[in-house]
Design an enzyme around this catalytic site. Sequence first.
Site, PDB file in Angstrom:
ATOM      1  N   ASP A  41       0.811  -1.367  -0.061  1.00  0.00           N
ATOM      2  CA  ASP A  41       0.000  -0.047  -0.327  1.00  0.00           C
ATOM      3  C   ASP A  41       0.893   0.969   0.113  1.00  0.00           C
ATOM      4  OD1 ASP A  41      -2.612   1.880   0.444  1.00  0.00           O
ATOM      5  OD2 ASP A  41      -2.513   1.528   2.280  1.00  0.00           O
ATOM      6  N   TYR A  42       0.576   2.351  -1.295  1.00  0.00           N
ATOM      7  CA  TYR A  42       1.113   4.087  -1.176  1.00  0.00           C
ATOM      8  C   TYR A  42       0.730   4.002   0.121  1.00  0.00           C
ATOM      9  CZ  TYR A  42       3.322   2.865  -5.917  1.00  0.00           C
ATOM     10  OH  TYR A  42       4.310   3.109  -6.873  1.00  0.00           O
TER      11      TYR A  42
END
Length: 239
Positions: free
Chosen positions: A11-12
């Site tokens: 996940d960014y």
Amino acid sequence: PQEGWLLLAADYSQVELRILGHITQEPGLLETFNADQDIHAATAARLFDVPLEQVDSDQRGLAKTINFATVYGSTAFGISSRTEMTPDEARRFLDQYFETYPAIRDYIEETTVLANEQGYVETLLGRKRFFRELQNEKLPFNQRQALERQAINAPIQGTAADIMKIAMINLPRKLADGGYASRILLQVHDELVLEAPDEELHAVAQLVRDVMEGAYTLVVPLRVDVETGPNWYDLTDAA
């Protein structure tokens, strides 16, 4: 995942706020991200004039609300509807936020003017989103405001989408080059979900992080959080 495999979710971290920092060149955002600090806590420390380590959960929560509200072009009324603040309190809080981060205020004002004048805005990679309705002088005020909020957000969220697509193109190539069996299952907003055999997990976790963080160069680093587990609910931080 299939028998004997695990899920890997990457996940960014706060990618839209990092993009906002890049676009606006706001010193406060750049300083926080380059120091790898919690952006919401750092914003709270500035807004409430307290040391970073003394920020409490309520202060951080308010700062998080206004950080993301700004990305979506929210008004004082919009912020008050998501908090316990009155519209007047939200207006003062928003004014204080823009005094703290003046380059963000400038971005909002300049993007609004640009969208009205040329009828579109662009992502950092040059993808356009059109707002031709804004050039209609008879457009009702509420509709204009809604479109202007979308125009403020589009370069930011659109750039995040562009970066994710680059990562999604590059990652399968890197997995194939490395001879890995692991594969992408899903893309959900700022997150990629893969399945991987247990023996590949550690190497693939690092590969995914490297590919996603290297998908595009901003003036602040992209950061990716990786979790693994037997299903999407029971994920824990990858080593």
